[in-house]
Design a protein around this motif. Structure first.
Motif, PDB file in Angstrom:
ATOM      1  N   GLY B 244       0.825  -1.218   0.000  1.00  0.00           N
ATOM      2  CA  GLY B 244       0.000   0.000   0.000  1.00  0.00           C
ATOM      3  C   GLY B 244       0.853   1.259   0.000  1.00  0.00           C
ATOM      4  O   GLY B 244       0.614   2.179  -0.795  1.00  0.00           O
ATOM      5  N   CYS B 423      -5.659   5.913  10.394  1.00  0.00           N
ATOM      6  CA  CYS B 423      -6.181   7.039   9.613  1.00  0.00           C
ATOM      7  C   CYS B 423      -5.781   8.450  10.062  1.00  0.00           C
ATOM      8  O   CYS B 423      -5.590   9.324   9.221  1.00  0.00           O
ATOM      9  CB  CYS B 423      -7.698   6.991   9.585  1.00  0.00           C
ATOM     10  SG  CYS B 423      -8.337   5.585   8.705  1.00  0.00           S
ATOM     11  N   LYS B 447      -6.485   9.260   3.677  1.00  0.00           N
ATOM     12  CA  LYS B 447      -6.832   8.537   2.440  1.00  0.00           C
ATOM     13  C   LYS B 447      -6.259   7.119   2.462  1.00  0.00           C
ATOM     14  O   LYS B 447      -6.980   6.143   2.298  1.00  0.00           O
ATOM     15  CB  LYS B 447      -6.243   9.283   1.230  1.00  0.00           C
ATOM     16  CG  LYS B 447      -7.158  10.323   0.641  1.00  0.00           C
ATOM     17  CD  LYS B 447      -6.520  10.808  -0.640  1.00  0.00           C
ATOM     18  CE  LYS B 447      -7.183  12.065  -1.127  1.00  0.00           C
ATOM     19  NZ  LYS B 447      -6.407  12.683  -2.197  1.00  0.00           N
ATOM     20  N   ALA B 448      -4.948   7.055   2.658  1.00  0.00           N
ATOM     21  CA  ALA B 448      -4.299   5.739   2.634  1.00  0.00           C
ATOM     22  C   ALA B 448      -4.767   4.914   3.845  1.00  0.00           C
ATOM     23  O   ALA B 448      -4.972   3.705   3.731  1.00  0.00           O
ATOM     24  CB  ALA B 448      -2.784   5.913   2.662  1.00  0.00           C
ATOM     25  N   VAL B 451      -8.209   3.040   3.516  1.00  0.00           N
ATOM     26  CA  VAL B 451      -8.103   1.788   2.741  1.00  0.00           C
ATOM     27  C   VAL B 451      -7.479   0.704   3.620  1.00  0.00           C
ATOM     28  O   VAL B 451      -7.948  -0.437   3.681  1.00  0.00           O
ATOM     29  CB  VAL B 451      -7.248   2.021   1.467  1.00  0.00           C
ATOM     30  CG1 VAL B 451      -7.063   0.718   0.705  1.00  0.00           C
ATOM     31  CG2 VAL B 451      -7.889   3.079   0.587  1.00  0.00           C
ATOM     32  N   LEU B 454      -9.856  -0.678   6.295  1.00  0.00           N
ATOM     33  CA  LEU B 454     -10.837  -1.613   5.748  1.00  0.00           C
ATOM     34  C   LEU B 454     -10.192  -2.981   5.487  1.00  0.00           C
ATOM     35  O   LEU B 454     -10.744  -4.025   5.849  1.00  0.00           O
ATOM     36  CB  LEU B 454     -11.432  -1.033   4.452  1.00  0.00           C
ATOM     37  CG  LEU B 454     -12.477  -1.885   3.771  1.00  0.00           C
ATOM     38  CD1 LEU B 454     -13.735  -1.969   4.622  1.00  0.00           C
ATOM     39  CD2 LEU B 454     -12.823  -1.326   2.393  1.00  0.00           C
ATOM     40  N   LEU B 455      -8.992  -2.943   4.876  1.00  0.00           N
ATOM     41  CA  LEU B 455      -8.295  -4.197   4.578  1.00  0.00           C
ATOM     42  C   LEU B 455      -7.930  -4.932   5.871  1.00  0.00           C
ATOM     43  O   LEU B 455      -8.020  -6.152   5.952  1.00  0.00           O
ATOM     44  CB  LEU B 455      -7.029  -3.917   3.752  1.00  0.00           C
ATOM     45  CG  LEU B 455      -7.290  -3.447   2.316  1.00  0.00           C
ATOM     46  CD1 LEU B 455      -5.994  -3.032   1.641  1.00  0.00           C
ATOM     47  CD2 LEU B 455      -7.949  -4.558   1.510  1.00  0.00           C
TER      48      LEU B 455
END
Lengths: 163, 475
Positions: B244, B423, B447-448, B451, B454-455
């Motif tokens: 990521g 976050c 933003k990163a 993600v 969630l992962l």
């Protein structure tokens, strides 16, 4: 403020930079304006302490490490911010010297609006140049930028660069 | 005299001055209201009082209107005052094994930091692998993660920050603009966050959760068992995190010789390894060995405290040094959280909430794990991870009782996601440090991090579904 033969003449231009607000365009504009108006360029660099304080508070409140490493960390951050400030001021000074503009520099830390107004009053600034960070519509709706506050409260004209 | 003039509009001044007293007045009234409501069927009067206190503490922990430790102290004194537990029992809970384990682990980590061993290890690894941009990024990321297996992630972040900052400056990366600069600091933060959940040592939240579980149910999770259950999640997340970071923030630089020069200079500066570093390292290694293989038998707190005594016997640290390296206030937080959690359990309040308030949506054990882990991972983004555990675990353990799920499972479902805050800078000190560098902005992180969050939730639930049964955790 100098007025000669009915034509407004600037005495001092202030360029306000800070840890998170720098812009090459604003620097060029301020230097150019000072040169055009034969005014003195005062550069104010405000070292923002909010983030450092927040990090320190976070460590004190929920962190697992004691005062010494927390303080060392806060000092390291402040040292870095000061260093960046000197580098930015150096850049402006070089540009001012290249354009033969009279230059003065002030470095301070604390509240953005308060410090900017303090310098505006001390140097009897005619035009201030400030940089505003681009913000989302959501943030704009719910909170006012410190630069907007400065525009409202400053006793002089404030030109804003949004970057 | 320097007079400060408040230049804000008058209505903002009035609100800001009046907000705090109004908040506490409102909170007091809410507490009185809850405590004076007719006791619902199936709930004891002690249970009702425990829930009222729990709501007040929850609001204080979420809003941060009081320091976490002070809220915990308030909980400790209020539990016996309201007659939920007796005084002797309440104060005895503060002497919980988990609290002494946390104390010992903090002192040992303080000794490691003070000796300079951790910085030496970090520099040696970066010097060895940091000659290419991917090597440097991976070494910072994996270093942050692996050091967080053995000492608190906050200590690791604080220790590595100045080194990473010097690297970024040495490579002439522009703060806020350089993609590689963002990757470096995000690697530092995420490495600490992911590594911090791998063992009991990365953060005090896991010992806290285990302590609460033991007090409430008598069930224990030992050091090694926790690692076996959690490690696959950590490994997968480390891989996803690295991919990521490199995907979100690809490197724009090629020449790494400036970084290499920096490492060479730093290695020369720290000189040869000293007796103190060797000795502290050996004590740490022996302690971890005992925690892993004899923790269940000897008790992890006993091992920690014996190691601390060993450090002083060998004159490796002075008390003054330790005082400066440990956040003593946070230990109060953990003691208070265990007391409140136990009060909720023993008064029957936790079981009552589980039975009446939130049992309708719980269709299966996996749904419970999914919901609790989701709730935890969302809450931990905005508040202290220990506070999240203090709030959710008593209810979770109550749910486990109702659905005949092993309470250990719920403990994992809350303790592990509670550490995975990706976050915001306010989520965890490691994130705050990364943003304070000026290289990563809050927006980049959000933003990163969204993600990644969630992962992380998906990975955790998949591991629970497919791997846990293989190691004897039957859901």
């Amino acid at each position: 403020m100098l007025v000669s033969k009915g034509i407004f003449q600037m005495n001092c231009v202030l360029l306000i930079l800070s840890t998170s607000r720098t812009s090459q365009n604003a620097i060029e504009y301020a230097v150019g304006l000072a040169k055009k108006e034969k005014a003195k360029l005062v550069v104010l660099y405000i070292i923002e302490t909010e983030l450092t304080n927040e990090v320190f508070d976070k460590f004190t409140d929920i962190g697992f490490i004691g005062d010494k490493p927390s303080s060392e960390l806060a000092e390291a951050i402040m040292k870095e911010y000061r260093q960046r400030g000197y580098e930015e001021m150096g850049k402006v000074q070089i540009r001012a010297m290249e354009e033969n503009v009279d230059f003065d520099a002030v470095t301070t830390q604390g509240d953005f609006v308060e410090k900017a107004i303090e310098v505006i009053e001390r140097y009897k600034i005619d035009t201030a140049v400030a940089i505003k960070r681009k913000r989302s519509a959501f943030l704009k709706y719910f909170s006012k930028s410190v630069v907007d506050e400065l525009v409202e409260q400053a006793p002089c004209k404030v030109e804003v660069f949004e970057e | 005299m320097n007079v400060e003039i408040d230049r804000r509009p008058i209505w903002i001044i009035v609100i800001s001055k009046g907000l705090r007293p109004l908040f506490f007045l409102g909170l007091g009234l809410l507490f009185l209201y809850l405590i004076n409501l007719p006791t619902p069927e199936g709930l004891t009067i002690q249970g009702q009082r425990a829930i009222s206190l729990f709501v007040v503490c929850m609001i204080l922990w979420v809003t941060g209107m009081l320091p976490l430790a002070i809220t915990s102290l308030f909980a400790i004194v209020t539990v016996p005052l309201l007659g939920i537990l007796d005084r002797k029992e309440t104060y005895a809970l503060f002497g919980n094994e988990a609290v002494f384990f946390i104390l010992g682990a903090f002192i040992i980590a303080g000794a490691v930091m003070h000796s300079g061993l951790s910085s030496r290890i970090a520099l040696a690894i970066m010097n060895r692998f940091g000659s290419t941009q991917t090597g440097l990024l991976a070494s910072i990321y994996l270093l942050a993660a692996s050091l967080s297996f053995f000492m608190s992630e906050h200590a690791v972040a604080a220790m590595l920050f100045p080194i990473v900052l010097e690297i970024a400056k040495g490579l002439n990366l522009r703060p806020g603009k350089s993609s590689y600069g963002k990757a470096l600091f995000l690697s530092l933060a995420w490495g600490c966050v992911i590594g911090g959940v791998a063992t009991f040592l990365g953060g005090a939240r896991v010992p806290l959760a285990v302590g609460m579980l033991k007090e409430a149910t008598g069930v224990n999770i030992d050091f090694f068992e926790y690692m076996v259950v959690v490690f696959p999640t950590v490994l997968i997340l480390l891989l996803i995190g690295y991919l990521g970071v490199t995907k979100f923030f690809p490197s724009e630089i090629e020449d790494m010789h400036l970084a290499k020069m920096l490492f060479d200079r730093k290695m020369k500066e720290i000189g040869k390894i000293a007796y103190m570093e060797y000795s502290v390292g050996i004590v740490m290694a022996i302690t971890i060995f005992f925690w892993m293989f004899f923790g269940a038998w000897l008790g992890i707190a006993n091992i920690a405290i014996v190691s601390v005594v060993g450090l002083f016997v060998l004159k490796l640290v002075r008390w003054k040094d330790i005082e400066e390296y440990v956040n003593w206030g946070i230990i109060l937080m953990y003691g208070g959280a265990i007391t409140l959690g136990t009060a909720m359990e023993r008064s029957g309040a936790a079981a009552w909430i589980a039975n009446t308030v939130i049992s309708d949506w719980a269709s299966s054990p996996y749904a419970i794990i999914a919901v609790f882990s989701l709730l935890t991972i969302l809450l931990t983004e905005g508040m202290s991870n220990a506070a999240v555990i203090a709030i959710l675990l008593p209810v979770g353990i109550g749910m486990a009782g109702k659905f005949n799920i092993e309470p250990k499972i719920i403990t994992y479902a809350i303790a592990v996601p509670a550490g995975l805050a990706f976050c915001f800078p306010m989520s965890t000190p490691a994130n705050a440090i990364a943003v304070s560098s000026g290289y990563v902005t809050t927006r980049d992180m959000a933003k990163a991090g969204a993600v990644m969050m969630l992962l992380a939730w998906i990975v955790f639930n998949l591991v629970a579904r497919f791997y846990w049964p293989m190691v004897g955790i039957k859901v």
